[in-house]
Design a protein around this motif. Structure first.
Motif, PDB file in Angstrom:
ATOM      1  N   SER A  46      -4.943  39.662  -2.346  1.00 40.51           N
ATOM      2  CA  SER A  46      -4.922  39.679  -3.203  1.00 40.51           C
ATOM      3  C   SER A  46      -3.790  39.102  -4.104  1.00 40.51           C
ATOM      4  O   SER A  46      -3.056  38.920  -3.042  1.00 40.51           O
ATOM      5  N   VAL A 106     -13.673  37.643  -7.060  1.00 36.00           N
ATOM      6  CA  VAL A 106     -13.446  36.359  -5.845  1.00 36.00           C
ATOM      7  C   VAL A 106     -13.092  35.312  -6.131  1.00 36.00           C
ATOM      8  O   VAL A 106     -14.192  34.417  -6.303  1.00 36.00           O
ATOM      9  N   ASP A 150      -7.752  44.009  -4.038  1.00 33.35           N
ATOM     10  CA  ASP A 150      -9.080  43.373  -3.619  1.00 33.35           C
ATOM     11  C   ASP A 150     -10.042  44.293  -4.842  1.00 33.35           C
ATOM     12  O   ASP A 150     -10.913  43.077  -4.422  1.00 33.35           O
ATOM     13  N   GLY A 200     -13.738  43.567  -8.641  1.00 34.79           N
ATOM     14  CA  GLY A 200     -12.414  42.532  -7.908  1.00 34.79           C
ATOM     15  C   GLY A 200     -13.359  41.622  -8.494  1.00 34.79           C
ATOM     16  O   GLY A 200     -14.999  41.281  -8.418  1.00 34.79           O
ATOM     17  N   GLY A 249      -8.081  42.198  -8.769  1.00 35.63           N
ATOM     18  CA  GLY A 249      -7.950  43.423  -8.683  1.00 35.63           C
ATOM     19  C   GLY A 249      -7.655  44.157  -9.895  1.00 35.63           C
ATOM     20  O   GLY A 249      -7.421  43.915 -10.472  1.00 35.63           O
ATOM     21  N   ASP A 273      -6.882  49.380  -5.730  1.00 30.95           N
ATOM     22  CA  ASP A 273      -6.147  47.981  -4.927  1.00 30.95           C
ATOM     23  C   ASP A 273      -7.013  46.572  -5.682  1.00 30.95           C
ATOM     24  O   ASP A 273      -6.774  46.415  -6.828  1.00 30.95           O
ATOM     25  N   TYR A 332      -7.276  33.855  -4.200  1.00 30.35           N
ATOM     26  CA  TYR A 332      -7.288  34.917  -4.710  1.00 30.35           C
ATOM     27  C   TYR A 332      -8.067  35.606  -5.251  1.00 30.35           C
ATOM     28  O   TYR A 332      -9.024  35.602  -5.824  1.00 30.35           O
ATOM     29  N   THR A 333      -7.937  36.930  -4.747  1.00 31.76           N
ATOM     30  CA  THR A 333      -8.800  38.420  -5.591  1.00 31.76           C
ATOM     31  C   THR A 333      -8.720  38.618  -6.667  1.00 31.76           C
ATOM     32  O   THR A 333      -7.235  39.551  -6.353  1.00 31.76           O
ATOM     33  N   MET A 370     -11.270  37.920   3.117  1.00 30.78           N
ATOM     34  CA  MET A 370     -10.760  38.065   1.806  1.00 30.78           C
ATOM     35  C   MET A 370     -10.453  37.136   1.043  1.00 30.78           C
ATOM     36  O   MET A 370      -9.311  37.333   2.218  1.00 30.78           O
ATOM     37  N   GLU A 395      -2.085  47.663   4.160  1.00 33.84           N
ATOM     38  CA  GLU A 395      -3.704  48.208   4.537  1.00 33.84           C
ATOM     39  C   GLU A 395      -3.624  49.712   5.070  1.00 33.84           C
ATOM     40  O   GLU A 395      -5.431  49.166   5.758  1.00 33.84           O
TER      41      GLU A 395
END
Length: 428
Positions: free
Chosen positions: A4, A358, A336, A356, A365, A334, A362-363, A1, A301
């Protein structure tokens, strides 16, 4: 992924900008109207799955909670973001009132998270400008009537408001260099405190006010206890602060940029222990939550659950940027786009919900500033806006579509208060 959006923003120092468009948030007047490591232990590595043996000694409730209101940024001294007596909206709400900040000459206004005490709301009014624009000479702590949204008073400070909280006798507001304890009428400050290293975090506890300061010239963090503005004691930690301070039952906790967890005896002003969580080089800001028998630290993480002696009972490879607990489960979101619930006994996942988006780079979130009451988690994302999730099942109860970047909330009784970009709102 993809990484973030939060990480990219931190690396590139981008600032959030307002998003226009239609809103279900109601009409809004201007803001002028309505160090020893424990022996025999080793650095733990995050486990891919939770510990098999339940850590029953981590089950001791959510800890000391305010009798009413939302007096601190994460509501309690343990940073639990939990209002058990709250009965916030479970169906899509409408705005009881909303306030829009008067636009500044340059930049944009951002309100800090609503602090609610004695039927008043206290917020920092920040003017955010680009790197090429001079910062304003004055920023403000503002007080509003919680029932109507009418502004009651404002108190000016020279820097950007970073922390707002209340004590029995004053409203605390801190910018990067100075902490002010402001009279409840807003007329003047009862006292001010200007530590050598600036103000990195502030936490009001029963015995006074804890202040954390990071000294750039010595790579140290100094934690001090203030009583009526006077330093009672201070403790030096040999690393930079990487989390907020948390406290319960005579102990303060913090995480450092070296991925260490530190405990301080606030009765004696002595460091009790330092625990290294891992040795990976990648460093992201840590998030900390404290109960009477456990400390939960989200860093790089992974989420670690330690007991009061600093021994890690379990860890999971899940990212969290904000945490909450009801004493039985840990809830978090988070960058993400995931919201999650884990059992406190062993870190077993109860539910997970992805909200989120995608993108190529970036994602998008969740934002910081979640809140939970007896049955609902409230949080914001860039895509959804503000949403409510069942703490029981993870099902989404309702969504208020995107209106502005950045939303943080506080739940008091049946009302959900939100700081949403340049607006303050009360939902029921």
């Amino acid at each position: 992924m993809p990484p973030s959006r939060r990480r990219l923003l931190e690396l590139t120092a981008l600032s959030m900008t307002a998003l226009g468009g239609c809103s279900a948030l109601g009409d809004s007047p201007s803001d002028g109207t309505p160090t020893g490591t424990p022996e025999g232990t080793e650095t733990p590595e995050p486990t891919a799955t939770p510990t098999e043996e339940p850590a029953l000694d981590l089950l001791c409730g959510a800890g000391p909670l305010p009798e009413e209101g939302w007096p601190l940024s994460e509501r309690s001294v343990g940073r639990t973001n939990y209002a058990p007596d709250g009965d916030g909206p479970t169906e899509k709400p409408s705005a009881e009132w909303s306030v829009t900040a008067d636009p500044p000459e340059q930049g944009e206004v951002r309100f800090t998270r609503p602090i609610v005490a004695d039927d008043r709301i206290y917020v920092g009014r920040n003017v955010v400008v680009g790197t090429s624009v001079p910062k304003p000479d004055q920023q403000y702590l503002q007080a509003y009537d919680a029932a109507t949204g009418d502004r009651l008073w404002e108190y000016s400070i020279s820097g950007t408001p970073r922390t707002v909280a209340t004590t029995e006798s004053a409203v605390l507001v801190a910018d990067r260099s100075e902490l002010h304890a402001v009279e409840y009428g807003g007329e003047s400050a009862r006292w001010t405190h200007e530590p050598d290293g600036g103000v990195d975090d502030v936490l009001s506890i029963p015995d006074g006010v804890l202040v954390a300061s990071t000294r750039a010239d010595s790579d140290d963090t100094v934690v001090a206890l203030l009583s009526d503005g006077e330093v009672e004691w201070d403790v030096t930690v040999d690393a930079w602060l990487d989390s907020s301070l948390g406290w319960t039952d005579g102990r303060a906790y913090l995480a450092t940029d070296a991925a260490e967890l530190v405990a301080i005896d606030t009765d004696e002003g002595e460091r009790l222990w330092t625990r290294n969580l891992h040795d990976r080089e990648d460093r992201n800001p840590a998030t900390l939550l404290v109960t009477p028998c456990a400390v939960f630290v989200a860093v790089d993480e992974a989420l670690y659950a330690a007991n009061r002696d600093g021994e890690v009972e379990w860890s999971v490879n899940k990212s969290f940027r904000d945490l909450a607990t009801d004493g039985e489960y840990i809830y978090g979101v988070d960058g993400d786009g995931y919201a999650r619930s884990l059992s406190i006994e062993a870190g077993e996942e109860d539910w997970e919900e992805f909200r989120g988006v995608v993108n190529e780079r970036y994602t998008d979130g969740f934002f910081d500033g979640l809140a939970i009451d007896d049955e609902t988690l409230y949080a914001g994302t860039l895509e959804d806006g503000l949403l409510a999730i069942s703490t029981d099942s993870g099902d989404v109860r309702w969504v208020l579509e995107r209106d502005l970047d950045g939303v943080s909330v506080s739940v008091v009784g049946e009302t959900l208060y939100a700081a949403w970009g340049n607006r303050l709102l009360a939902f029921r």
